[in-house]
Structures are given as structure tokens and as C-alpha cells.
Design a protein around this motif. Sequence first.
Motif, PDB file in Angstrom:
ATOM      1  N   LEU A 181      13.376  -3.213   0.991  1.00 41.92           N
ATOM      2  CA  LEU A 181      11.980  -2.996   1.378  1.00 41.92           C
ATOM      3  C   LEU A 181      11.131  -2.620   0.171  1.00 41.92           C
ATOM      4  CD1 LEU A 181      12.510  -0.981   4.681  1.00 41.92           C
ATOM      5  CD2 LEU A 181      11.478  -3.252   4.499  1.00 41.92           C
ATOM      6  N   ASN A 182      11.655  -1.758  -0.685  1.00 43.05           N
ATOM      7  CA  ASN A 182      10.914  -1.358  -1.871  1.00 43.05           C
ATOM      8  C   ASN A 182      10.697  -2.538  -2.808  1.00 43.05           C
ATOM      9  OD1 ASN A 182       9.743   0.453  -3.844  1.00 43.05           O
ATOM     10  ND2 ASN A 182      11.668   0.261  -4.949  1.00 43.05           N
ATOM     11  N   ALA A 183      11.718  -3.397  -2.930  1.00 46.43           N
ATOM     12  CA  ALA A 183      11.574  -4.577  -3.773  1.00 46.43           C
ATOM     13  C   ALA A 183      10.472  -5.494  -3.239  1.00 46.43           C
ATOM     14  CB  ALA A 183      12.905  -5.324  -3.860  1.00 46.43           C
ATOM     15  N   ILE A 184      10.401  -5.643  -1.907  1.00 42.07           N
ATOM     16  CA  ILE A 184       9.322  -6.446  -1.327  1.00 42.07           C
ATOM     17  C   ILE A 184       7.971  -5.807  -1.641  1.00 42.07           C
ATOM     18  CG2 ILE A 184       8.315  -7.276   0.833  1.00 42.07           C
ATOM     19  CD1 ILE A 184      11.184  -7.495   1.925  1.00 42.07           C
ATOM     20  N   GLY A 185       7.910  -4.477  -1.560  1.00 42.98           N
ATOM     21  CA  GLY A 185       6.682  -3.782  -1.942  1.00 42.98           C
ATOM     22  C   GLY A 185       6.320  -4.029  -3.389  1.00 42.98           C
ATOM     23  N   ALA A 186       7.330  -4.077  -4.268  1.00 40.08           N
ATOM     24  CA  ALA A 186       7.081  -4.338  -5.689  1.00 40.08           C
ATOM     25  C   ALA A 186       6.535  -5.743  -5.908  1.00 40.08           C
ATOM     26  CB  ALA A 186       8.364  -4.134  -6.491  1.00 40.08           C
ATOM     27  N   VAL A 187       7.070  -6.717  -5.155  1.00 43.26           N
ATOM     28  CA  VAL A 187       6.558  -8.091  -5.244  1.00 43.26           C
ATOM     29  C   VAL A 187       5.068  -8.114  -4.916  1.00 43.26           C
ATOM     30  CG1 VAL A 187       6.597 -10.358  -4.143  1.00 43.26           C
ATOM     31  CG2 VAL A 187       8.740  -9.275  -4.791  1.00 43.26           C
ATOM     32  N   THR A 243       1.963  -3.462  -0.344  1.00 42.65           N
ATOM     33  CA  THR A 243       2.861  -2.566  -1.076  1.00 42.65           C
ATOM     34  C   THR A 243       2.989  -1.233  -0.350  1.00 42.65           C
ATOM     35  OG1 THR A 243       2.286  -3.555  -3.207  1.00 42.65           O
ATOM     36  CG2 THR A 243       3.267  -1.356  -3.254  1.00 42.65           C
ATOM     37  N   GLU A 244       1.852  -0.702   0.089  1.00 42.69           N
ATOM     38  CA  GLU A 244       1.884   0.557   0.829  1.00 42.69           C
ATOM     39  C   GLU A 244       2.735   0.416   2.094  1.00 42.69           C
ATOM     40  OE1 GLU A 244      -1.039   3.771   3.090  1.00 42.69           O
ATOM     41  OE2 GLU A 244      -1.825   1.813   2.491  1.00 42.69           O
ATOM     42  N   GLN A 245       2.557  -0.679   2.811  1.00 43.13           N
ATOM     43  CA  GLN A 245       3.286  -0.889   4.067  1.00 43.13           C
ATOM     44  C   GLN A 245       4.798  -0.848   3.831  1.00 43.13           C
ATOM     45  OE1 GLN A 245       2.599  -4.754   5.805  1.00 43.13           O
ATOM     46  NE2 GLN A 245       4.363  -4.569   7.161  1.00 43.13           N
ATOM     47  N   TYR A 298       5.991   3.041  -6.791  1.00 43.79           N
ATOM     48  CA  TYR A 298       5.116   1.926  -6.426  1.00 43.79           C
ATOM     49  C   TYR A 298       4.055   2.351  -5.411  1.00 43.79           C
ATOM     50  CZ  TYR A 298       7.665  -1.592  -9.059  1.00 43.79           C
ATOM     51  OH  TYR A 298       8.203  -2.338 -10.076  1.00 43.79           O
ATOM     52  N   LEU A 299       4.399   3.259  -4.503  1.00 42.91           N
ATOM     53  CA  LEU A 299       3.404   3.737  -3.537  1.00 42.91           C
ATOM     54  C   LEU A 299       2.287   4.487  -4.248  1.00 42.91           C
ATOM     55  CD1 LEU A 299       2.338   4.191  -0.700  1.00 42.91           C
ATOM     56  CD2 LEU A 299       3.906   6.148  -0.485  1.00 42.91           C
ATOM     57  N   THR A 300       2.653   5.359  -5.190  1.00 43.57           N
ATOM     58  CA  THR A 300       1.639   6.105  -5.957  1.00 43.57           C
ATOM     59  C   THR A 300       0.678   5.151  -6.650  1.00 43.57           C
ATOM     60  OG1 THR A 300       3.196   7.924  -6.366  1.00 43.57           O
ATOM     61  CG2 THR A 300       1.298   7.756  -7.825  1.00 43.57           C
ATOM     62  N   ALA A 301       1.224   4.167  -7.356  1.00 44.27           N
ATOM     63  CA  ALA A 301       0.383   3.233  -8.109  1.00 44.27           C
ATOM     64  C   ALA A 301      -0.475   2.380  -7.187  1.00 44.27           C
ATOM     65  CB  ALA A 301       1.264   2.345  -8.989  1.00 44.27           C
ATOM     66  N   ALA A 302       0.087   1.961  -6.039  1.00 45.14           N
ATOM     67  CA  ALA A 302      -0.677   1.129  -5.105  1.00 45.14           C
ATOM     68  C   ALA A 302      -1.864   1.897  -4.524  1.00 45.14           C
ATOM     69  CB  ALA A 302       0.236   0.631  -3.988  1.00 45.14           C
ATOM     70  N   LEU A 303      -1.625   3.136  -4.103  1.00 47.31           N
ATOM     71  CA  LEU A 303      -2.715   3.946  -3.556  1.00 47.31           C
ATOM     72  C   LEU A 303      -3.816   4.147  -4.598  1.00 47.31           C
ATOM     73  CD1 LEU A 303      -0.593   6.632  -1.662  1.00 47.31           C
ATOM     74  CD2 LEU A 303      -2.024   4.872  -0.603  1.00 47.31           C
ATOM     75  N   ALA A 304      -3.413   4.403  -5.829  1.00 44.59           N
ATOM     76  CA  ALA A 304      -4.401   4.601  -6.891  1.00 44.59           C
ATOM     77  C   ALA A 304      -5.202   3.331  -7.143  1.00 44.59           C
ATOM     78  CB  ALA A 304      -3.698   5.048  -8.172  1.00 44.59           C
ATOM     79  N   GLN A 305      -4.536   2.184  -7.141  1.00 39.95           N
ATOM     80  CA  GLN A 305      -5.243   0.928  -7.392  1.00 39.95           C
ATOM     81  C   GLN A 305      -6.180   0.571  -6.258  1.00 39.95           C
ATOM     82  OE1 GLN A 305      -5.419  -0.136 -10.178  1.00 39.95           O
ATOM     83  NE2 GLN A 305      -3.483  -0.284 -11.302  1.00 39.95           N
ATOM     84  N   MET A 306      -5.942   1.115  -5.066  1.00 35.37           N
ATOM     85  CA  MET A 306      -6.870   0.907  -3.942  1.00 35.37           C
ATOM     86  C   MET A 306      -8.001   1.927  -3.950  1.00 35.37           C
ATOM     87  SD  MET A 306      -4.530  -0.264  -0.664  1.00 35.37           S
ATOM     88  CE  MET A 306      -3.310   1.060  -0.748  1.00 35.37           C
ATOM     89  N   GLY A 307      -7.998   2.822  -4.930  1.00 35.53           N
ATOM     90  CA  GLY A 307      -9.047   3.828  -5.019  1.00 35.53           C
ATOM     91  C   GLY A 307      -8.811   5.055  -4.183  1.00 35.53           C
ATOM     92  N   ARG A 308      -7.659   5.174  -3.579  1.00 34.79           N
ATOM     93  CA  ARG A 308      -7.330   6.338  -2.726  1.00 34.79           C
ATOM     94  C   ARG A 308      -6.648   7.395  -3.605  1.00 34.79           C
ATOM     95  NH1 ARG A 308      -4.448   2.898   1.897  1.00 34.79           N
ATOM     96  NH2 ARG A 308      -3.660   4.926   2.573  1.00 34.79           N
ATOM     97  N   LEU A 309      -7.434   7.954  -4.498  1.00 34.20           N
ATOM     98  CA  LEU A 309      -6.875   8.774  -5.574  1.00 34.20           C
ATOM     99  C   LEU A 309      -6.289  10.089  -5.076  1.00 34.20           C
ATOM    100  CD1 LEU A 309      -9.495   8.151  -8.416  1.00 34.20           C
ATOM    101  CD2 LEU A 309      -7.306   7.022  -7.992  1.00 34.20           C
ATOM    102  N   ALA A 310      -6.895  10.701  -4.063  1.00 34.60           N
ATOM    103  CA  ALA A 310      -6.351  11.965  -3.559  1.00 34.60           C
ATOM    104  C   ALA A 310      -4.958  11.742  -2.972  1.00 34.60           C
ATOM    105  CB  ALA A 310      -7.289  12.563  -2.523  1.00 34.60           C
ATOM    106  N   GLU A 311      -4.801  10.670  -2.175  1.00 33.76           N
ATOM    107  CA  GLU A 311      -3.484  10.363  -1.607  1.00 33.76           C
ATOM    108  C   GLU A 311      -2.495  10.008  -2.714  1.00 33.76           C
ATOM    109  OE1 GLU A 311      -3.506   7.820   2.100  1.00 33.76           O
ATOM    110  OE2 GLU A 311      -5.614   7.646   1.503  1.00 33.76           O
ATOM    111  N   ALA A 312      -2.972   9.250  -3.690  1.00 34.39           N
ATOM    112  CA  ALA A 312      -2.099   8.850  -4.798  1.00 34.39           C
ATOM    113  C   ALA A 312      -1.605  10.069  -5.566  1.00 34.39           C
ATOM    114  CB  ALA A 312      -2.840   7.900  -5.736  1.00 34.39           C
ATOM    115  N   ALA A 313      -2.506  11.022  -5.805  1.00 36.50           N
ATOM    116  CA  ALA A 313      -2.117  12.228  -6.537  1.00 36.50           C
ATOM    117  C   ALA A 313      -1.091  13.039  -5.757  1.00 36.50           C
ATOM    118  CB  ALA A 313      -3.358  13.066  -6.830  1.00 36.50           C
TER     119      ALA A 313
END
Length: 592
Positions: free
Chosen positions: A498-504, A514-516, A534-549
Motif C-alpha cells: 500500500l505504501n509503495a502504491i502511495g509512493a507511485v 498518496t494520502e489515501q 510519504y504522508l508528511t510530504a503529500a500533506l505538505a505539497q497539498m498545502g495542509r501544513l499543520a497536518e503535515a507538521a
Amino acid sequence: MDRQEHKVERRLAAIFAADVAGYSRLMSQDEVGTLQALTAHREVMDRLITEHGGRIANTAGDSVLAEFPSVVDAVRCAAQVQDALASANQNMSEEEHLRFRIGVHVGDVMVRGGDLLGDGVNIAARLEGIADPGGICISEAAYGYVRKAVPLTFTDLGPQKVKNIEEPVRAYAVCSPTSAPMSQTSTADANLLRVPDKPFIAVLPFTNLSGDPEQEYFADGITEDLIAALSRCRWLFVIARNSVFTLKGRAVDIKEVGRQLGVRYVLEGSVRKAGNRVRITTQLVEALTGTDIWAGRFDRDLTDIFALQDEITESVVSAIEPSLQAAEIERARAKVTSNLEAYDLYLRALPEFYAFTEQGFRRAETLLRQAVERDPGYAEAWGALADCRGRLMVGGWTEDWDADAARSREAALQAVQCDPDNARVLAVAAWSLASLSGVLERAVTFCERALYLQPNSSYVLTNCGWVLIYTDECERALVCLEKARRLNPLDPRGYITLNAIGAVHFMGSRFKETEQFTRRALEMNPNHPISLRYLTAALAQMGRLAEAAEVGRVLQSTRWEAMRTHLNRTCYRNPKKRELLFDGLRKAGVRV
């Protein structure tokens, strides 16, 4: 205002919830084209909902909510919708494909002004979020009505913790009548999974009848060897070890196993070991009808155990396919070692290995080192040792990254040297070289050969999927990883896939996807560092910085220094993809 407008009606209904996967991304790329495609797809969906007796209650943007008087009709409708939309996608480019996710639940709903409300609706919507793009996910309540009423197979996803619902919801993924999953792969790629002419088989864990719990590992080892031997047959699809072992120790109904795993054949058996003798009984059953196809009983000295495994394997494949070419049977005869003591140590290591803990891996490493000391030519043990050392590193359980990477690499190369035609060995060597040492070109060579030799092994597909991510062949990686999930639907270590699919999806800037997938991976292993990364980076790239942090703080609370080393040593053929990951982590405040 008329008091009648406030009247709320309650009733039992089947709820059908659907939306488009990645809709925001598609709109940002081509707003006009996406709206045109959505209109065409909705015409198909709306027509089928009406034909199956459904009523569309709520719509907003790309989402659809409908109710049916019968859950059987709702699931039949969902299956026909996905088939029809898959056909419609054939006339579009890959970038234009719209893939709906559909969730179906049966429960109490509130109806107000034609809209549907209540927990029943919320559960259907959450199930839709769990479904793969192009797929269907139903609740346990719905499954109870439809499991014998529709010509579909189902994969039990287990209890799912879903937002705003207090109790976990048991979910089932719907598969097609040909045992193929309705997955997020394209229609062209899905042909790799829909294989009615290539039978699926599950080898259930053999029962230990020795009266000695210490011999449990021996019965498990026989099961694993048969899985490995059968999966060498390129025409035969074999459900992976991790999925079938979730059924260990349970009284099972063969027909239910067939539906749960989506297989045509089930092999079951027992092992009785006494002194220097072993008796193995086996039975091959056609799952759909419960018809016995073949049965055998074998009494042998333990010195003949490897010949016995050959004999069972040959009997099984011959029973399934009488016209099987002799060359395929010969491939099933390849044996890993003739040293019984080394083989025993290897078998004892496997339960520790699959526990996926630091202590388990260290115990497994000790046993595997003893195995290769006794038989330096034991390729499977060398490969498991390379994998074991690598997983310790990925888990952050290492003090000297360079030394441990070298140990994993040396064990992997030794395994390949011992048996260059062993697909599992080649796949783990490819992963070790690419992920831990950055030796991409040699990793690709090993990966290609592994996929050629054993294209139906979830272990091979997952390891090679990661290699293809590093080499920037992400769409091909996705095909491998989705196929791995089909072959190993109940894998307790499925979070790796599942994580590898998120990485793709991350590498394709599909951050919502990726988040899913990474959240689903973290539900299985809450502290898996690569999923957190990957979840941290995906949230940050979507602009959801508080969740990413917040996720980033969890990530850095693990053995982050070792993880930083892994992150910085991981080699990506396309440096832009590496920088995309690093940029997301920096935005979240993670030191890289």
C-alpha cells in the motif's frame, strides 16, 4: 415556512455512494475536458441506477448518492457501472480516464426533502473512500445479503476505522466474476489481472498432527515450499503466503475460502512427523463446487522430504492442467538445499521474520546465519538474510548504515550467485541494491529477470515495484503492485505494498491518492516510517501544513537519524522526483 418541509422520514435502504478519484487534479489539468467526460460518465451511471430501481438523492460536483430498495440491486448496479465506465475509458487517453470509487451499505437512513442523511449514508461514503479508483467496497451488512446472490467474488478487508463512525466497519472489496479486482489500473493494465484462462490456487496452511507444537514450523515450511514451487508455473496464479496464513488454525469452508480469496482451486493438507518419518496427506478441491479433484497420502523418511515436495507439486499441477508441459514440471523440481539442518534453521527463522519487529528480525538473522554456515550454497537463506538485514535498516534499527548496507548487499549477491534463476532471490537482491545501496542498473537487471521467471509472486512484484519507483517507471510499478495486492489480498504486511502504491502516486503529484494509500498502510502499521515519510510530504505539497507538521513530528519521534540516512542515500533516477519528496518534508518542518 411550511412545517411539512421539516418532516423527516426514516427507512431501511441500500445506499450507493460514488465519486471520481483524483477529480481536483483532473480539473486542474483540463477543466473543460474533465467536465465533458464527467457528463458522459454520469449519463451512463444515471441510466444504470434507474434501470436497477435506484433513485438519485444527492449530487454535488463529481459525487453521486443514490438509494435502492434492494442491496442486491445496488451491488449489481455498481458492478455494471464500473464495467461500463471501464469500456468508456477505452476511447480516451490515459490522462482523460475518469475512475469512480463506489461504496455500498445497507442501513437506516433519514429522508428530508428527497435528500438522504444519517449514519447509513456516512458509512457508504466512507466505504467509497476506502475503495480503489475503478473499484467497489461494501459493508459487512451488505455482504451478508449479496454474497450468495450475485456472481461476484469478495476480498475481506477486515474492520476499518472510518472518520466520524464510532465502531470499526468491516469492509469487503468487490471483484469481477473472473476473480479480477476492480482496481485503479487502466483498462489495458487490468487485462494483466483478469486472467480467467489462468487458474488461481490457494495453498492453505497444512495442519500439524504431530501432537508437538514445536513441529508447527515444519508444517508451515511444507506449506511455504509448495506455494513457492507452484508459483514457478507461469500459467498458474498462486495466492501468497501472508494471505493464506491469516486462515491458519481456523475451521474454514472451502467455498467461502474460494470467494474470499477469489480462487478456483484450494489445496489443503496435514503433516504428521514422528521420529525420522513423516506422513503428508493432501487434497485438491475445486472451490466453486467443493468437488475433490485429487488426493494423496505420502509416507517417507525425512531424508526424502525434498523429493516428497517435488512429488506433491508435480501431482498438483498435473491434476490442474493435464496438458502441462514437462518443462514446467521440471521448473517446480528446483530445490533450495539438501542439508536438513540448514533447512530446519531456515524454517525456524520464518515466523520470526514475518513478525516484523526488531526482536523478531534479530532472532531471524541469528538463525539464518547459522543456516548459511551449514550450507553456504543455500540461496533462499542468503536471500532471507539480505531481506532481514534490509528491513532492520528500514525500521531504523541500525547503528552503522554503511556497514549494514554492505552486509545486506553481500548477502543478496551471494544468494544470486548460489541460484541465479531463483526469482525471490533476484527480487530481494534488486530491492537491496536499489533501496539500500543505490546500485540501480544492476538492480534493474535482477528485477527484469525475477519478473520473467516468476511473474505471479506477490513478493517478487512488491520488491520489483519499489525498484521501478526508484528508476522512474512508476506506471509499470503500479501494475506490479496492484497485481501483488490481488495475489495477496489478506497480507498482514500489505502496508508495504500500500505504501509503495502511495509512493507511485506521490511521484506523479497525485497527492490525494498518496494520502489515501499511506493512511491505509498506517492503519495496518501505525509507526511505519516510510509511510509516515510519504504522508508528511503529500500533506505538505497539498498545502495542509499543520497536518503535515503533526505527522512529521510522529515521523521524527521514530529512529529519525537512521531514517535520515536512508532518505539521503536512496537513489532516484529522476532527481526531480527526489527533490519533490525532500521539498514536501522541508515544508512540513522535517530536517532532511
